[in-house]
Write a protein that holds these residues in place. Structure first.
Motif, short mmCIF file in Angstrom:
data_model
loop_
_atom_site.label_atom_id
_atom_site.label_comp_id
_atom_site.label_asym_id
_atom_site.label_seq_id
_atom_site.Cartn_x
_atom_site.Cartn_y
_atom_site.Cartn_z
N SER A 46 0.83 -1.21 0.00
CA SER A 46 0.00 0.00 0.00
C SER A 46 0.86 1.25 0.00
CB SER A 46 -0.94 -0.03 1.21
OG SER A 46 -0.20 -0.14 2.43
N GLY A 47 0.73 2.07 1.03
CA GLY A 47 1.47 3.31 1.11
C GLY A 47 2.16 3.45 2.46
N GLN A 48 2.79 4.59 2.66
CA GLN A 48 3.48 4.84 3.90
C GLN A 48 2.48 5.14 5.01
OE1 GLN A 48 6.12 8.03 2.79
NE2 GLN A 48 7.63 6.65 1.90
N PHE A 49 2.96 5.11 6.24
CA PHE A 49 2.10 5.36 7.39
C PHE A 49 1.42 6.73 7.26
CE2 PHE A 49 1.29 6.85 11.74
CZ PHE A 49 0.53 5.79 12.21
N LEU A 78 3.19 -2.17 4.39
CA LEU A 78 3.52 -0.76 4.22
C LEU A 78 4.37 -0.57 2.98
CD1 LEU A 78 4.41 0.41 7.86
CD2 LEU A 78 2.47 1.16 6.48
N GLY A 79 4.02 0.43 2.18
CA GLY A 79 4.80 0.72 0.98
C GLY A 79 5.90 1.73 1.24
N LYS A 80 6.84 1.78 0.32
CA LYS A 80 7.96 2.72 0.41
C LYS A 80 7.93 3.73 -0.73
CE LYS A 80 9.97 0.78 3.98
NZ LYS A 80 10.11 1.48 5.27
N GLY A 81 6.77 3.92 -1.31
CA GLY A 81 6.67 4.84 -2.44
C GLY A 81 6.27 4.10 -3.69
N THR A 82 5.67 4.80 -4.64
CA THR A 82 5.09 4.14 -5.80
C THR A 82 6.13 3.42 -6.65
OG1 THR A 82 3.42 4.49 -7.53
CG2 THR A 82 5.23 6.08 -7.44
N GLY A 154 11.09 13.97 -1.38
CA GLY A 154 10.86 12.63 -0.87
C GLY A 154 11.86 11.63 -1.43
N PRO A 155 11.89 10.42 -0.89
CA PRO A 155 12.79 9.37 -1.38
C PRO A 155 12.65 9.15 -2.88
CG PRO A 155 11.73 8.68 0.66
CD PRO A 155 11.06 9.96 0.25
N GLN A 156 13.73 8.74 -3.53
CA GLN A 156 13.74 8.66 -4.99
C GLN A 156 12.72 7.69 -5.57
OE1 GLN A 156 17.69 8.02 -6.50
NE2 GLN A 156 18.35 10.10 -6.08
N GLN A 157 12.30 6.71 -4.82
CA GLN A 157 11.30 5.77 -5.33
C GLN A 157 9.87 6.20 -5.00
OE1 GLN A 157 12.03 3.66 -7.52
NE2 GLN A 157 13.06 1.84 -6.77
N SER A 158 9.72 7.34 -4.34
CA SER A 158 8.39 7.76 -3.92
C SER A 158 7.63 8.45 -5.06
CB SER A 158 8.48 8.72 -2.73
OG SER A 158 9.05 9.96 -3.12
N GLY A 159 6.30 8.45 -4.94
CA GLY A 159 5.48 9.15 -5.92
C GLY A 159 5.71 10.64 -5.87
N SER A 160 5.98 11.18 -4.68
CA SER A 160 6.24 12.61 -4.56
C SER A 160 7.50 13.00 -5.34
CB SER A 160 6.42 12.99 -3.08
OG SER A 160 5.22 12.79 -2.36
N PHE A 161 8.51 12.14 -5.30
CA PHE A 161 9.75 12.44 -6.05
C PHE A 161 9.49 12.38 -7.54
CE2 PHE A 161 13.59 11.26 -8.28
CZ PHE A 161 14.53 12.15 -7.76
N ILE A 162 8.78 11.32 -7.99
CA ILE A 162 8.52 11.17 -9.42
C ILE A 162 7.71 12.34 -9.97
CG2 ILE A 162 7.25 9.77 -11.10
CD1 ILE A 162 7.98 7.31 -9.38
N THR A 163 6.62 12.68 -9.30
CA THR A 163 5.75 13.78 -9.77
C THR A 163 6.39 15.13 -9.50
OG1 THR A 163 3.84 12.39 -9.25
CG2 THR A 163 3.43 14.72 -9.66
N GLY A 164 7.01 15.29 -8.32
CA GLY A 164 7.63 16.57 -7.98
C GLY A 164 8.79 16.93 -8.89
N SER A 165 9.58 15.94 -9.29
CA SER A 165 10.70 16.19 -10.20
C SER A 165 10.19 16.71 -11.54
CB SER A 165 11.51 14.90 -10.42
OG SER A 165 12.08 14.44 -9.23
#
Length: 373
Positions: A46-49, A78-82, A154-165
């Motif tokens: 799933s996703g992070q806490f 618990l997931g570590k990002g998308t 966010g961490p490089q494997q996270s959705g925030s990193f992918i979309t934010g970049s």
């Protein structure tokens, strides 16, 4: 050998024989329990806490877990990002499905991370949207002011990193990038150690709903036209975040879709029937998840919606084919019913064309209005 010794020896042998059978019986029960507990087990990353994805996964487990027949049992991880969720789906044993952002496929293709990703992944259904939260200190009013500033993606494997970049790149922003988790980034933002943080999560994000009183943060508008071609329009208001958005104010942003992704098991693989049973149970019980007792974003889930750039898993397509969308039945006009009954009773042998019926009905309705005044 005396008779007494013989009897004692026989008794001892019988006792030892009985003892030797006990582990076998216990082992049989254990094997049965083992098989039953694992026959319908599906692993979901799933996703992070605190994330909406984790809330969704928890809701699904509550509704779908079946401890009577053990046909379906959801093991939530618990997931570590998308990005990491995709890696887990591809390579981690015991992982069958994952909640991921739809833009992860473009990210994988663009960066050539995995070979044949289009053949390995499928989707079961579109889930919720995740809004892009660009959180900054109050002294920053436009995304252009983040040039040269410290921004956490966010961490490089996270959705925030992918979309934010992609957001910073398409906006022409060159920032000093940090890779902390969202919770750490928010703490540093409150302490003034960084200037902004990109947090991609479904609103209302639990992380942003519990800000301390008197903070000096706000949500920055996102109106990039190049991003708007790839993502859906969205907004925040005070009902989403009363501590971040003033009453009567709407902050524009963008949202990325999420899907329930699944490994593309072949029908002849032993995991395929288990995956198919899970999908059937999930789709059958979706109305319960949308009853209002669970996360509000369940209300927007449309299992019939197609997802651009993704192919649907065959078992999900099979369920949808068997359960097509029922067209909405038109509302019955009581006056029209009375009119049809009148024609049938007074002119039973007359064949009226649809146009003639409509003309007569309109005249009948006007007559009714005039006589009811």
């Amino acid at each position: 050998m005396s008779m007494i010794r013989f009897i004692c020896t026989l008794a001892s042998a019988s006792f030892l024989l009985a003892l030797s059978s006990l582990p076998t019986q216990a082992q049989t029960r254990n094997v049965d329990a083992l098989q039953k507990a694992n026959q319908g087990t599906v692993g979901l990353v799933s996703g992070q806490f605190g994330s909406t994805a984790l809330n969704f996964a928890s809701d699904m487990a509550e509704v779908l877990d079946d401890f009577e027949t053990f046909q379906t049992r959801l093991i939530v991880k618990l997931g570590k990002g998308t990005g990491q969720n995709v890696a887990d789906l591809l390579f981690l044993k015991g992982t069958d499905i994952a909640i991921v952002q739809t833009d992860v496929l473009d990210h994988i293709r663009r960066n050539k991370i995995y070979n044949n990703i289009d053949g390995l992944l499928r989707y079961v259904t579109k889930l919720h949207d995740k809004e892009i939260h660009l959180v900054t200190s109050d002294d920053i009013s436009d995304i252009s002011e983040l040039n040269g500033k410290v921004v956490n993606l966010g961490p490089q494997q996270s959705g925030s990193f992918i979309t934010g970049s992609l957001l910073l790149g398409l906006s022409g922003i060159e920032s000093d990038i940090r890779l902390d988790t969202a919770s750490v980034a928010l703490r540093k933002l409150l302490e003034g150690q960084i200037d902004a943080a990109v947090i991609v999560d479904g609103k209302p994000s639990a992380l942003l709903s519990n800000l301390p009183e008197g903070h000096s943060l706000h949500l920055l508008p996102i109106t990039n036209e190049f991003m708007a071609e790839k993502y859906r329009a969205a907004s925040f208001d005070s009902s989403d975040y009363p501590k971040l958005v003033d009453e009567g104010v709407s902050v524009p942003t963008l949202a990325v879709e999420t899907v329930l992704a699944i490994y593309n098991w072949r029908p002849d693989n032993k995991r395929y029937p288990t995956a198919a049973k899970f999908i059937d149970s999930f789709f059958d019980k979706l109305p319960q998840l949308q009853s209002g007792d669970f996360h509000p974003k369940w209300q927007s889930v449309d299992i019939y919606a197609d997802v651009d750039g993704w192919k649907r898993f065959s078992a999900a397509t099979a369920w949808l084919d068997k359960n097509p969308i029922k067209p909405d039945e038109p509302e019955v006009d009581p006056l029209r019913v009375q009119f049809e009954a009148f024609l049938q009773s007074t002119q039973p042998n007359t064949e009226w064309s649809p146009e003639q019926k409509d003309l007569l009905f309109n005249q009948f309705r006007d007559w009714q209005k005039q006589n009811s005044q």
